[in-house]
Design a protein around this motif. Structure first.
Motif, PDB file in Angstrom:
ATOM      1  N   LYS A   1      -6.959   9.319  -7.704  1.00  0.00           N
ATOM      2  CA  LYS A   1      -6.745   9.168  -6.262  1.00  0.00           C
ATOM      3  C   LYS A   1      -5.612   8.190  -5.986  1.00  0.00           C
ATOM      4  N   ASP A   2      -5.575   7.105  -6.758  1.00  0.00           N
ATOM      5  CA  ASP A   2      -4.511   6.117  -6.591  1.00  0.00           C
ATOM      6  C   ASP A   2      -3.154   6.719  -6.950  1.00  0.00           C
ATOM      7  N   LEU A   3      -3.140   7.527  -7.999  1.00  0.00           N
ATOM      8  CA  LEU A   3      -1.910   8.199  -8.417  1.00  0.00           C
ATOM      9  C   LEU A   3      -1.407   9.136  -7.323  1.00  0.00           C
ATOM     10  N   LEU A   4      -2.317   9.902  -6.716  1.00  0.00           N
ATOM     11  CA  LEU A   4      -1.928  10.835  -5.661  1.00  0.00           C
ATOM     12  C   LEU A   4      -1.396  10.095  -4.420  1.00  0.00           C
ATOM     13  N   ARG A   5      -2.032   8.957  -4.100  1.00  0.00           N
ATOM     14  CA  ARG A   5      -1.555   8.157  -2.966  1.00  0.00           C
ATOM     15  C   ARG A   5      -0.131   7.658  -3.207  1.00  0.00           C
ATOM     16  N   LYS A   6       0.126   7.186  -4.427  1.00  0.00           N
ATOM     17  CA  LYS A   6       1.463   6.687  -4.758  1.00  0.00           C
ATOM     18  C   LYS A   6       2.496   7.807  -4.723  1.00  0.00           C
ATOM     19  N   LYS A   7       2.123   8.983  -5.259  1.00  0.00           N
ATOM     20  CA  LYS A   7       3.050  10.117  -5.255  1.00  0.00           C
ATOM     21  C   LYS A   7       3.369  10.538  -3.823  1.00  0.00           C
ATOM     22  N   GLN A   8       2.327  10.508  -2.951  1.00  0.00           N
ATOM     23  CA  GLN A   8       2.515  10.914  -1.562  1.00  0.00           C
ATOM     24  C   GLN A   8       3.469   9.968  -0.833  1.00  0.00           C
TER      25      GLN A   8
ATOM     26  N   ARG B   1     -17.920  19.246  -6.389  1.00  0.00           N
ATOM     27  CA  ARG B   1     -16.990  19.563  -5.318  1.00  0.00           C
ATOM     28  C   ARG B   1     -16.126  18.371  -4.929  1.00  0.00           C
ATOM     29  N   GLU B   2     -16.666  17.156  -5.078  1.00  0.00           N
ATOM     30  CA  GLU B   2     -15.931  15.966  -4.672  1.00  0.00           C
ATOM     31  C   GLU B   2     -14.875  15.546  -5.693  1.00  0.00           C
ATOM     32  N   LYS B   3     -14.948  16.129  -6.890  1.00  0.00           N
ATOM     33  CA  LYS B   3     -13.962  15.775  -7.906  1.00  0.00           C
ATOM     34  C   LYS B   3     -12.599  16.366  -7.578  1.00  0.00           C
ATOM     35  N   ILE B   4     -11.570  15.636  -7.937  1.00  0.00           N
ATOM     36  CA  ILE B   4     -10.202  16.121  -7.719  1.00  0.00           C
ATOM     37  C   ILE B   4      -9.931  17.289  -8.662  1.00  0.00           C
ATOM     38  N   SER B   5      -9.376  18.351  -8.107  1.00  0.00           N
ATOM     39  CA  SER B   5      -9.006  19.509  -8.920  1.00  0.00           C
ATOM     40  C   SER B   5      -7.533  19.830  -8.682  1.00  0.00           C
ATOM     41  N   PHE B   6      -6.935  20.526  -9.618  1.00  0.00           N
ATOM     42  CA  PHE B   6      -5.514  20.822  -9.541  1.00  0.00           C
ATOM     43  C   PHE B   6      -5.267  22.325  -9.629  1.00  0.00           C
TER      44      PHE B   6
ATOM     45  N   GLY C   1       5.841   8.400  -2.347  1.00  0.00           N
ATOM     46  CA  GLY C   1       7.123   8.414  -3.033  1.00  0.00           C
ATOM     47  C   GLY C   1       7.334   7.243  -3.961  1.00  0.00           C
ATOM     48  N   GLU C   2       6.244   6.555  -4.317  1.00  0.00           N
ATOM     49  CA  GLU C   2       6.376   5.411  -5.215  1.00  0.00           C
ATOM     50  C   GLU C   2       6.587   5.878  -6.653  1.00  0.00           C
ATOM     51  N   LYS C   3       7.233   5.042  -7.429  1.00  0.00           N
ATOM     52  CA  LYS C   3       7.499   5.353  -8.823  1.00  0.00           C
ATOM     53  C   LYS C   3       6.230   5.191  -9.646  1.00  0.00           C
ATOM     54  N   ILE C   4       5.997   6.148 -10.519  1.00  0.00           N
ATOM     55  CA  ILE C   4       4.801   6.119 -11.364  1.00  0.00           C
ATOM     56  C   ILE C   4       5.185   5.623 -12.746  1.00  0.00           C
ATOM     57  N   GLN C   5       4.498   4.591 -13.185  1.00  0.00           N
ATOM     58  CA  GLN C   5       4.747   4.033 -14.517  1.00  0.00           C
ATOM     59  C   GLN C   5       3.462   4.081 -15.343  1.00  0.00           C
ATOM     60  N   ALA C   6       3.616   4.515 -16.562  1.00  0.00           N
ATOM     61  CA  ALA C   6       2.458   4.564 -17.455  1.00  0.00           C
ATOM     62  C   ALA C   6       2.059   3.143 -17.831  1.00  0.00           C
ATOM     63  N   PRO C   7       0.757   2.842 -17.890  1.00  0.00           N
ATOM     64  CA  PRO C   7       0.324   1.496 -18.259  1.00  0.00           C
ATOM     65  C   PRO C   7       0.677   1.185 -19.710  1.00  0.00           C
TER      66      PRO C   7
END
Length: 287
Positions: free
Chosen positions: A221-228, A29-34, A230-236
């Motif tokens: 979780k870090d990705l979702l925080r950045k999206k929220q 239940r604690e896992k992120i789902s989409f 409005g930060e730009k997402i860059q692939a490593p």
């Protein structure tokens, strides 16, 4: 709010029985789902049950289960017909036998459940059965019916309660020979074994699940925080592959780096060099 029981019934050992409840011992239940969304509107996608031939939507009341005999040929079964399957003791786990825990192959383990007494009535009987299992140092085997299926369940005493582990049937476990027979026998030089054992010794510890870290979940979780925000997402950036070296050098470098072999991947099929000079020559040729 107290968790809801997954199954309720009776636990029985010979003439001793008590009411019990089963609760799933694990959760995701604690896992992120989409959810799936329409890219154009942002609305959620809804699935419909469609007749494969007519294309018409079908109501749940008109859906029955079917077993495929051949392509397009089915045996249809209504819910009341499936209920007619004779399964005795649908609400009773009757302990049939006790077996050594060490004899249960891990491949047969399926899902764990916490088992607790259901209500005040039968608490003493529950304790008697629990302690009988604990004193024997064995695992109690019985059968339980849920999800419209009969399951073998292994019971162990755990603290003030019990844990039940459902087991797979033999037909659900694939034969290892189908996979392992093609593995060739390798003659492993003693110095390789010694180096590998040294690495094992440096990494030996104790099982502490609290040290496990789900790095992918944390990254989500870090990705979702950045999206929220409005930060730009860059692939490593991908790491450049390390130089491929032979197995004996990989083991030696692993020992030097404290047993961490990530920076020294071994070349598949590499053989042990008899002389140091030949080892260097092979390394130069491989790079």
């Amino acid at each position: 709010m107290a968790p809801r029981a997954y199954w309720k019934g009776y636990l029985k050992l010979s003439l001793v029985s008590c009411p019990i409840s089963l609760f799933p011992a694990t959760t995701e239940r604690e896992k992120i789902s989409f959810h799936q969304l329409n890219k154009e509107t942002g609305n959620r996608i809804r699935y419909k049950k469609i007749d494969a031939d007519t294309g018409d939507e079908v109501d749940n009341a008109d859906i029955v289960k079917g077993y495929e005999l051949a392509k397009g040929e089915y045996i249809e079964l209504a819910p009341d017909e499936l209920e007619a399957v004779a399964l005795e003791g649908k609400h009773v786990i009757d302990i049939d036998e006790f077996v050594p825990r060490s004899e249960i192959d891990e491949l047969y383990l399926r899902d764990p459940y916490y088992i607790v007494p259901d209500g005040d009535v039968g608490q003493q009987a529950f304790a008697v059965i629990r302690e009988a299992i604990r004193k024997e140092g064995m695992v109690a085997l019985g059968k339980v019916v849920f999800t419209s299926r009969e399951h073998v369940i292994a019971l162990e005493a755990r603290g003030k309660g019990m844990v039940g582990m459902t087991l797979r049937y033999p037909y659900e476990v694939r034969k290892e020979d189908e996979y392992f027979d093609t593995i060739e026998d390798e003659k492993i030089p003693k110095d390789m074994i010694d180096l590998a054992l040294h690495i094992v010794e440096t990494k030996t510890g104790h099982f502490k699940p609290e040290k496990f870290k789900d790095e992918y979940e944390d990254a989500l979780k870090d990705l979702l925080r950045k999206k929220q925000k409005g930060e730009k997402i860059q692939a490593p950036k991908e790491r450049a592959p390390s130089n491929v070296i032979n197995l004996i050098d990989a083991l030696r470098q692993s020992v030097k780096s404290g047993g961490d072999a990530r920076h020294a991947p071994a070349r598949s099929g590499a053989r042990t060099p008899k002389k140091a000079g030949r080892s260097g020559a092979r390394h130069k040729k491989a790079s």
